[in-house]
Design a protein around this motif. Structure first.
Motif, PDB file in Angstrom:
ATOM      1  N   GLU A  54      11.193   8.634   9.780  1.00  0.00           N
ATOM      2  CA  GLU A  54      10.233   9.670   9.409  1.00  0.00           C
ATOM      3  C   GLU A  54       9.797   9.361   7.982  1.00  0.00           C
ATOM      4  O   GLU A  54      10.632   9.185   7.100  1.00  0.00           O
ATOM      5  N   ILE A  55       8.482   9.288   7.755  1.00  0.00           N
ATOM      6  CA  ILE A  55       7.957   8.945   6.434  1.00  0.00           C
ATOM      7  C   ILE A  55       7.470  10.211   5.744  1.00  0.00           C
ATOM      8  O   ILE A  55       6.665  10.953   6.302  1.00  0.00           O
ATOM      9  N   ALA A  56       7.990  10.453   4.541  1.00  0.00           N
ATOM     10  CA  ALA A  56       7.588  11.594   3.719  1.00  0.00           C
ATOM     11  C   ALA A  56       6.932  11.046   2.461  1.00  0.00           C
ATOM     12  O   ALA A  56       7.614  10.668   1.511  1.00  0.00           O
ATOM     13  N   ALA A  57       5.603  10.976   2.472  1.00  0.00           N
ATOM     14  CA  ALA A  57       4.872  10.395   1.351  1.00  0.00           C
ATOM     15  C   ALA A  57       4.130  11.434   0.524  1.00  0.00           C
ATOM     16  O   ALA A  57       3.831  11.199  -0.643  1.00  0.00           O
ATOM     17  N   SER A  58       3.840  12.594   1.094  1.00  0.00           N
ATOM     18  CA  SER A  58       3.151  13.638   0.337  1.00  0.00           C
ATOM     19  C   SER A  58       4.170  14.444  -0.462  1.00  0.00           C
ATOM     20  O   SER A  58       5.367  14.459  -0.143  1.00  0.00           O
ATOM     21  N   TYR A  59       3.700  15.103  -1.500  1.00  0.00           N
ATOM     22  CA  TYR A  59       4.593  15.926  -2.323  1.00  0.00           C
ATOM     23  C   TYR A  59       5.301  16.975  -1.472  1.00  0.00           C
ATOM     24  O   TYR A  59       6.510  17.163  -1.583  1.00  0.00           O
ATOM     25  N   ARG A  60       4.564  17.624  -0.604  1.00  0.00           N
ATOM     26  CA  ARG A  60       5.137  18.679   0.243  1.00  0.00           C
ATOM     27  C   ARG A  60       6.230  18.133   1.164  1.00  0.00           C
ATOM     28  O   ARG A  60       7.302  18.713   1.286  1.00  0.00           O
ATOM     29  N   ALA A  61       5.964  17.016   1.818  1.00  0.00           N
ATOM     30  CA  ALA A  61       6.950  16.434   2.736  1.00  0.00           C
ATOM     31  C   ALA A  61       8.187  15.935   1.989  1.00  0.00           C
ATOM     32  O   ALA A  61       9.312  16.098   2.463  1.00  0.00           O
ATOM     33  N   ARG A  62       7.998  15.334   0.809  1.00  0.00           N
ATOM     34  CA  ARG A  62       9.147  14.872   0.015  1.00  0.00           C
ATOM     35  C   ARG A  62       9.988  16.041  -0.455  1.00  0.00           C
ATOM     36  O   ARG A  62      11.218  15.963  -0.478  1.00  0.00           O
ATOM     37  N   THR A  63       9.339  17.138  -0.845  1.00  0.00           N
ATOM     38  CA  THR A  63      10.061  18.312  -1.321  1.00  0.00           C
ATOM     39  C   THR A  63      10.893  18.929  -0.204  1.00  0.00           C
ATOM     40  O   THR A  63      12.024  19.343  -0.404  1.00  0.00           O
ATOM     41  N   ARG A  64      10.341  18.975   1.006  1.00  0.00           N
ATOM     42  CA  ARG A  64      11.047  19.549   2.157  1.00  0.00           C
ATOM     43  C   ARG A  64      12.171  18.621   2.605  1.00  0.00           C
ATOM     44  O   ARG A  64      13.277  19.068   2.890  1.00  0.00           O
ATOM     45  N   GLY A  65      11.892  17.335   2.700  1.00  0.00           N
ATOM     46  CA  GLY A  65      12.912  16.350   3.065  1.00  0.00           C
ATOM     47  C   GLY A  65      13.737  16.759   4.264  1.00  0.00           C
ATOM     48  O   GLY A  65      13.198  17.138   5.306  1.00  0.00           O
ATOM     49  N   LEU A  66      15.040  16.700   4.118  1.00  0.00           N
ATOM     50  CA  LEU A  66      15.966  17.041   5.198  1.00  0.00           C
ATOM     51  C   LEU A  66      16.540  18.449   5.064  1.00  0.00           C
ATOM     52  O   LEU A  66      17.474  18.795   5.781  1.00  0.00           O
ATOM     53  N   LEU A  67      15.980  19.254   4.178  1.00  0.00           N
ATOM     54  CA  LEU A  67      16.519  20.597   3.958  1.00  0.00           C
ATOM     55  C   LEU A  67      16.498  21.420   5.247  1.00  0.00           C
ATOM     56  O   LEU A  67      15.513  21.421   5.980  1.00  0.00           O
ATOM     57  N   GLY A  68      17.601  22.102   5.509  1.00  0.00           N
ATOM     58  CA  GLY A  68      17.701  22.998   6.655  1.00  0.00           C
ATOM     59  C   GLY A  68      17.985  22.328   7.983  1.00  0.00           C
ATOM     60  O   GLY A  68      18.079  22.997   8.999  1.00  0.00           O
ATOM     61  N   ARG A  69      18.139  21.038   8.010  1.00  0.00           N
ATOM     62  CA  ARG A  69      18.401  20.332   9.268  1.00  0.00           C
ATOM     63  C   ARG A  69      19.905  20.197   9.515  1.00  0.00           C
ATOM     64  O   ARG A  69      20.689  20.059   8.590  1.00  0.00           O
ATOM     65  N   ASP A  70      20.253  20.199  10.793  1.00  0.00           N
ATOM     66  CA  ASP A  70      21.651  20.013  11.181  1.00  0.00           C
ATOM     67  C   ASP A  70      21.955  18.567  11.554  1.00  0.00           C
ATOM     68  O   ASP A  70      23.111  18.192  11.687  1.00  0.00           O
ATOM     69  N   SER A  71      20.910  17.773  11.766  1.00  0.00           N
ATOM     70  CA  SER A  71      21.099  16.364  12.104  1.00  0.00           C
ATOM     71  C   SER A  71      19.825  15.603  11.762  1.00  0.00           C
ATOM     72  O   SER A  71      18.786  16.202  11.486  1.00  0.00           O
ATOM     73  N   VAL A  72      19.927  14.287  11.810  1.00  0.00           N
ATOM     74  CA  VAL A  72      18.790  13.417  11.510  1.00  0.00           C
ATOM     75  C   VAL A  72      18.693  12.392  12.631  1.00  0.00           C
ATOM     76  O   VAL A  72      19.682  11.756  12.974  1.00  0.00           O
ATOM     77  N   ASP A  73      17.511  12.234  13.195  1.00  0.00           N
ATOM     78  CA  ASP A  73      17.285  11.203  14.198  1.00  0.00           C
ATOM     79  C   ASP A  73      16.794   9.959  13.472  1.00  0.00           C
ATOM     80  O   ASP A  73      15.620   9.848  13.131  1.00  0.00           O
ATOM     81  N   GLY A  74      17.690   9.039  13.179  1.00  0.00           N
ATOM     82  CA  GLY A  74      17.320   7.841  12.439  1.00  0.00           C
ATOM     83  C   GLY A  74      17.405   8.065  10.944  1.00  0.00           C
ATOM     84  O   GLY A  74      18.444   8.440  10.420  1.00  0.00           O
ATOM     85  N   ALA A  75      16.272   7.860  10.250  1.00  0.00           N
ATOM     86  CA  ALA A  75      16.259   7.951   8.787  1.00  0.00           C
ATOM     87  C   ALA A  75      14.961   8.589   8.313  1.00  0.00           C
ATOM     88  O   ALA A  75      13.999   8.698   9.063  1.00  0.00           O
ATOM     89  N   GLY A  79       0.802  -1.219   0.000  1.00  0.00           N
ATOM     90  CA  GLY A  79       0.000   0.000   0.000  1.00  0.00           C
ATOM     91  C   GLY A  79       0.835   1.269   0.000  1.00  0.00           C
ATOM     92  O   GLY A  79       2.044   1.227  -0.081  1.00  0.00           O
ATOM     93  N   ARG A  80       0.155   2.379   0.109  1.00  0.00           N
ATOM     94  CA  ARG A  80       0.838   3.671   0.165  1.00  0.00           C
ATOM     95  C   ARG A  80       0.965   4.111   1.607  1.00  0.00           C
ATOM     96  O   ARG A  80       0.076   3.891   2.414  1.00  0.00           O
ATOM     97  N   TRP A  81       2.061   4.753   1.898  1.00  0.00           N
ATOM     98  CA  TRP A  81       2.275   5.264   3.240  1.00  0.00           C
ATOM     99  C   TRP A  81       1.728   6.676   3.356  1.00  0.00           C
ATOM    100  O   TRP A  81       1.473   7.348   2.366  1.00  0.00           O
ATOM    101  N   ARG A  82       1.600   7.135   4.582  1.00  0.00           N
ATOM    102  CA  ARG A  82       1.215   8.512   4.882  1.00  0.00           C
ATOM    103  C   ARG A  82       2.358   9.178   5.621  1.00  0.00           C
ATOM    104  O   ARG A  82       3.163   8.508   6.264  1.00  0.00           O
ATOM    105  N   ASP A  83       2.405  10.516   5.556  1.00  0.00           N
ATOM    106  CA  ASP A  83       3.418  11.249   6.307  1.00  0.00           C
ATOM    107  C   ASP A  83       3.298  10.889   7.782  1.00  0.00           C
ATOM    108  O   ASP A  83       2.188  10.762   8.308  1.00  0.00           O
ATOM    109  N   GLY A  84       4.422  10.741   8.433  1.00  0.00           N
ATOM    110  CA  GLY A  84       4.398  10.445   9.858  1.00  0.00           C
ATOM    111  C   GLY A  84       5.670   9.760  10.310  1.00  0.00           C
ATOM    112  O   GLY A  84       6.708   9.874   9.671  1.00  0.00           O
ATOM    113  N   ARG A  85       5.551   9.052  11.401  1.00  0.00           N
ATOM    114  CA  ARG A  85       6.698   8.369  11.997  1.00  0.00           C
ATOM    115  C   ARG A  85       6.486   6.867  11.966  1.00  0.00           C
ATOM    116  O   ARG A  85       5.375   6.382  11.841  1.00  0.00           O
ATOM    117  N   GLY A  86       7.578   6.171  12.116  1.00  0.00           N
ATOM    118  CA  GLY A  86       7.524   4.726  12.139  1.00  0.00           C
ATOM    119  C   GLY A  86       8.876   4.176  12.526  1.00  0.00           C
ATOM    120  O   GLY A  86       9.662   4.840  13.201  1.00  0.00           O
TER     121      GLY A  86
END
Length: 126
Positions: free
Chosen positions: A28-49, A2-9
């Motif tokens: 962190e799940i980025a499934a919407s266009y907006r969330a995929r476009t933003r991605g990791l931009l502007g972050r100094d670190s990532v908690d997990g993936a 199936g398709r995922w939704r934006d959120g955590r997992g």
């Protein structure tokens, strides 16, 4: 699947033997266009993936840190893993349907490499 939704997992990195998982990673799940476009931009670190889906390629323009990028096929098998410094454009992978991003060096520690299969558990606490 199936398709995922934006959120955590949680990302489950499987071992070759199918026994206990090699790693359980906050996701962190980025499934919407907006969330995929933003991605990791502007972050100094990532908690997990971060999982971008659907996606077959990424760029690191506007990123502050180098990242590991894993390209996954439709069965969530890793096609390739690359480390990308900021300011680069990664070529799309023809068979890739999803992309995982994490801080540079993290994926090697999880045992993530070409041929490894992963699973995604939505909404689970890391």
């Amino acid at each position: 699947m199936g398709r995922w939704r934006d959120g955590r997992g949680r990302l489950v990195v499987r071992t070759g033997t199918g026994e206990a998982p090699a790693a359980l990673v906050p996701l962190e799940i980025a499934a919407s266009y907006r969330a995929r476009t933003r991605g990791l931009l502007g972050r100094d670190s990532v908690d997990g993936a971060m999982l971008l889906s659907p996606a077959s390629g990424v760029h690191t323009f506007g990123m502050r840190i180098p990242i590991d990028v894993a390209y996954l096929d439709r069965r969530l098998t890793v096609i390739a893993v690359r480390t990308m410094p900021p300011g680069r454009l990664g070529l799309p992978r023809p068979r890739a349907r999803h992309v995982l991003e994490a801080e540079a060096g993290a994926m090697a520690g999880w045992g993530l490499r070409a041929g490894v299969q992963v699973a995604v558990e939505e909404g689970t606490a890391p």
